[in-house]
Design a protein around this motif. Structure first.
Motif, mmCIF file in Angstrom:
data_model
loop_
_atom_site.group_PDB
_atom_site.id
_atom_site.type_symbol
_atom_site.label_atom_id
_atom_site.label_comp_id
_atom_site.label_asym_id
_atom_site.label_seq_id
_atom_site.Cartn_x
_atom_site.Cartn_y
_atom_site.Cartn_z
ATOM 1 N N TYR A 103 0.856 -1.181 0.000
ATOM 2 C CA TYR A 103 0.000 0.000 0.000
ATOM 3 C C TYR A 103 0.895 1.236 0.000
ATOM 4 N N PRO A 104 0.722 2.138 -0.956
ATOM 5 C CA PRO A 104 1.562 3.339 -0.987
ATOM 6 C C PRO A 104 1.323 4.265 0.204
ATOM 7 N N GLN A 105 0.062 4.339 0.678
ATOM 8 C CA GLN A 105 -0.282 5.240 1.776
ATOM 9 C C GLN A 105 -0.474 4.449 3.074
ATOM 10 N N PHE A 106 -0.185 5.101 4.191
ATOM 11 C CA PHE A 106 -0.434 4.505 5.491
ATOM 12 C C PHE A 106 -1.906 4.654 5.860
ATOM 13 N N ALA A 107 -2.491 3.598 6.412
ATOM 14 C CA ALA A 107 -3.838 3.678 6.969
ATOM 15 C C ALA A 107 -3.971 2.634 8.067
ATOM 16 N N MET A 108 -4.811 2.918 9.051
ATOM 17 C CA MET A 108 -5.082 1.950 10.111
ATOM 18 C C MET A 108 -5.512 0.613 9.550
ATOM 19 N N ALA A 109 -6.406 0.670 8.548
ATOM 20 C CA ALA A 109 -7.050 -0.542 8.037
ATOM 21 C C ALA A 109 -6.222 -1.276 6.989
ATOM 22 N N THR A 110 -5.030 -0.768 6.681
ATOM 23 C CA THR A 110 -4.178 -1.442 5.689
ATOM 24 C C THR A 110 -2.788 -1.683 6.280
ATOM 25 N N THR A 111 -1.914 -0.697 6.191
ATOM 26 C CA THR A 111 -0.545 -0.848 6.663
ATOM 27 C C THR A 111 -0.477 -1.202 8.148
ATOM 28 N N GLU A 112 -1.202 -0.445 8.970
ATOM 29 C CA GLU A 112 -1.072 -0.642 10.420
ATOM 30 C C GLU A 112 -1.508 -2.039 10.847
ATOM 31 N N THR A 113 -2.614 -2.513 10.307
ATOM 32 C CA THR A 113 -3.091 -3.834 10.733
ATOM 33 C C THR A 113 -2.137 -4.941 10.300
ATOM 34 N N ILE A 114 -1.455 -4.758 9.166
ATOM 35 C CA ILE A 114 -0.450 -5.728 8.720
ATOM 36 C C ILE A 114 0.742 -5.737 9.674
ATOM 37 N N VAL A 115 1.264 -4.558 9.976
ATOM 38 C CA VAL A 115 2.460 -4.448 10.813
ATOM 39 C C VAL A 115 2.183 -4.951 12.226
ATOM 40 N N VAL A 116 1.035 -4.589 12.772
ATOM 41 C CA VAL A 116 0.686 -5.010 14.137
ATOM 42 C C VAL A 116 0.531 -6.526 14.216
ATOM 43 N N LEU A 117 -0.168 -7.119 13.240
ATOM 44 C CA LEU A 117 -0.342 -8.569 13.258
ATOM 45 C C LEU A 117 0.994 -9.284 13.093
ATOM 46 N N ALA A 118 1.842 -8.805 12.179
ATOM 47 C CA ALA A 118 3.156 -9.431 11.982
ATOM 48 C C ALA A 118 3.969 -9.383 13.269
ATOM 49 N N ASP A 119 3.870 -8.269 13.985
ATOM 50 C CA ASP A 119 4.587 -8.132 15.256
ATOM 51 C C ASP A 119 4.067 -9.140 16.288
ATOM 52 N N GLU A 120 2.747 -9.312 16.341
ATOM 53 C CA GLU A 120 2.155 -10.272 17.284
ATOM 54 C C GLU A 120 2.583 -11.701 16.952
ATOM 55 N N ILE A 121 2.576 -12.031 15.663
ATOM 56 C CA ILE A 121 2.967 -13.375 15.226
ATOM 57 C C ILE A 121 4.444 -13.626 15.532
ATOM 58 N N GLN A 122 5.267 -12.612 15.284
ATOM 59 C CA GLN A 122 6.705 -12.745 15.554
ATOM 60 C C GLN A 122 6.958 -13.034 17.031
ATOM 61 N N LYS A 123 6.308 -12.279 17.907
ATOM 62 C CA LYS A 123 6.511 -12.453 19.352
ATOM 63 C C LYS A 123 6.059 -13.839 19.822
ATOM 64 N N GLU A 124 4.952 -14.335 19.263
ATOM 65 C CA GLU A 124 4.384 -15.602 19.718
ATOM 66 C C GLU A 124 5.054 -16.819 19.106
ATOM 67 N N HIS A 125 5.381 -16.726 17.814
ATOM 68 C CA HIS A 125 5.844 -17.922 17.102
ATOM 69 C C HIS A 125 7.307 -17.882 16.644
ATOM 70 N N PHE A 126 7.850 -16.680 16.436
ATOM 71 C CA PHE A 126 9.214 -16.574 15.891
ATOM 72 C C PHE A 126 10.024 -15.567 16.707
ATOM 73 N N PRO A 127 10.272 -15.857 17.984
ATOM 74 C CA PRO A 127 10.930 -14.875 18.871
ATOM 75 C C PRO A 127 12.323 -14.469 18.425
ATOM 76 N N ASN A 128 12.987 -15.297 17.636
ATOM 77 C CA ASN A 128 14.342 -14.964 17.190
ATOM 78 C C ASN A 128 14.367 -14.268 15.833
ATOM 79 N N LEU A 129 13.196 -14.063 15.253
ATOM 80 C CA LEU A 129 13.114 -13.435 13.934
ATOM 81 C C LEU A 129 13.050 -11.916 14.085
ATOM 82 N N LYS A 130 13.851 -11.225 13.317
ATOM 83 C CA LYS A 130 13.837 -9.765 13.314
ATOM 84 C C LYS A 130 13.005 -9.284 12.128
ATOM 85 N N ILE A 131 12.068 -8.356 12.373
ATOM 86 C CA ILE A 131 11.205 -7.849 11.303
ATOM 87 C C ILE A 131 11.292 -6.330 11.226
ATOM 88 N N GLU A 132 11.540 -5.821 10.041
ATOM 89 C CA GLU A 132 11.444 -4.389 9.750
ATOM 90 C C GLU A 132 10.301 -4.192 8.751
#
Length: 337
Positions: free
Chosen positions: A124-153
């Motif tokens: 998505y070229p533009q930031f929005a709660m319902a697009t970019t933010e929900t992707i980044v937040v979910l990826a962060d939650e998944i990383q913490k729960e399932h892939f603690p050694n994985l670094k995500i930017e």
């Protein structure tokens, strides 16, 4: 540490059948960053009303645009992934925020390839709660729960990146192919006005009053409305469009709360009534064509325009797997890696 890329798009039902559409809509609309009301109210609205009325109509819309290979959004995203992978040596994965091609699966596939550091690219070229933010937040939650050694930017919104603006501008020019038009409409996905205020990091700048989006502010870093208008302005400058021959609108509103205006369907109707005969429309909130672009704009929008007396309605495709867009993505990836 081995690096990898995860491209993330919106998602799609597994098929255009009502049962699959209902499952997909349930996941999509129960996201608290899409319908941002308390859980009890969202559950009542989505599971009590929408999922009992909307899936059949949405399935009919999906059937209109479904390709033999599958969902256009998925097929086009896979083509993009394949082309980008050919231009870089590091693994390039693909995931969807909603549906069976989950972010968890996408990250797991990269980890299975030995990847320890991931660049997440929300498509998505533009930031929005319902697009970019929900992707980044979910990826962060998944990383913490399932892939603690994985670094995500995460790749930030690229709406005002000069190279992106050039790629988008040249794509518009190419698809117009010298066609004359009276008006070029930039139609962006709509969001409720409250999303703009919620994303305002200053808590005071965004008033949606006609001036805040053109007044410099730190709030613009996360202001979807500003970023949409800015894409229109920058492309207008790039293509040397004459004032009055192009404008911005917002599509796909849901419910009764105020959404970003002007609305696309009403804008198309107004332009037709004003005597515009040749109209072109581009949808820069998306990089891949989907239900909103192929059905809502290319079909429903064209029908409205013709009903209002318009003649030529030109729909400009999204960037999809355009070679220049692929090359730009590959360049960003190489710069990061």
């Amino acid at each position: 540490m081995k690096k990898g890329i995860l491209l993330v798009n919106l998602g799609s039902p597994d098929s255009p059948e009502p049962k699959d559409v209902k499952k997909y809509l349930g996941e999509f609309l129960m996201d608290g960053r899409v319908i941002d009301v308390p859980l009890w109210a969202r559950t009542l609205l989505v599971k009590g009303i929408i999922l009992n009325t909307r899936p059949k109509a949405s399935a009919a819309a999906y059937k209109k645009i479904w390709w033999e290979e599958g969902s256009p959004l998925i097929v086009l995203s896979e083509r993009l992934q394949d082309k980008v992978q050919r231009q870089t040596e590091i693994p390039v994965g693909l995931a969807m925020r909603y549906g069976s091609m989950s972010i968890h699966k996408g990250l797991q596939e990269l980890v299975n390839k030995g990847v320890g550091e991931v660049l997440l690219i929300p498509l998505y070229p533009q930031f929005a709660m319902a697009t970019t933010e929900t992707i980044v937040v979910l990826a962060d939650e998944i990383q913490k729960e399932h892939f603690p050694n994985l670094k995500i930017e995460s790749l930030p919104a690229f709406y005002n990146d000069p190279e992106y603006i050039e790629v988008l501008s040249q794509s518009i020019k190419k698809h117009l192919n010298g066609k004359s038009y009276d008006h070029l409409l930039f139609s962006y996905h709509g969001v409720p006005e409250r999303h703009i205020r919620k994303s305002d990091i200053t808590k005071s700048h965004c008033k949606i009053d006609g001036s805040c989006c053109i007044t410099a502010s730190k709030a613009h870093q996360f202001c979807y409305r500003h970023q949409c208008f800015e894409v229109t302005r920058l492309v207008g400058e790039n293509l040397k469009l004459r004032e009055g021959t192009f404008s911005t609108s917002f599509q796909s509103r849901l419910g009764f709360d105020p959404w970003l205006q002007p609305y696309t369907d009403r804008t198309i109707e107004r332009l037709g009534k004003q005597g515009i005969k040749n109209m072109a429309i581009v949808t820069p909130a998306f990089v891949s064509d989907c239900l909103e672009t192929l059905e809502e704009i290319a079909m429903e929008g064209q029908e409205i325009f013709h009903e209002m007396g318009g003649k030529e309605f030109t729909t400009i495709p999204c960037l999809n797997d355009d070679d220049s867009w692929v090359a730009l993505l590959a360049k960003w990836i190489k710069n990061w890696a």
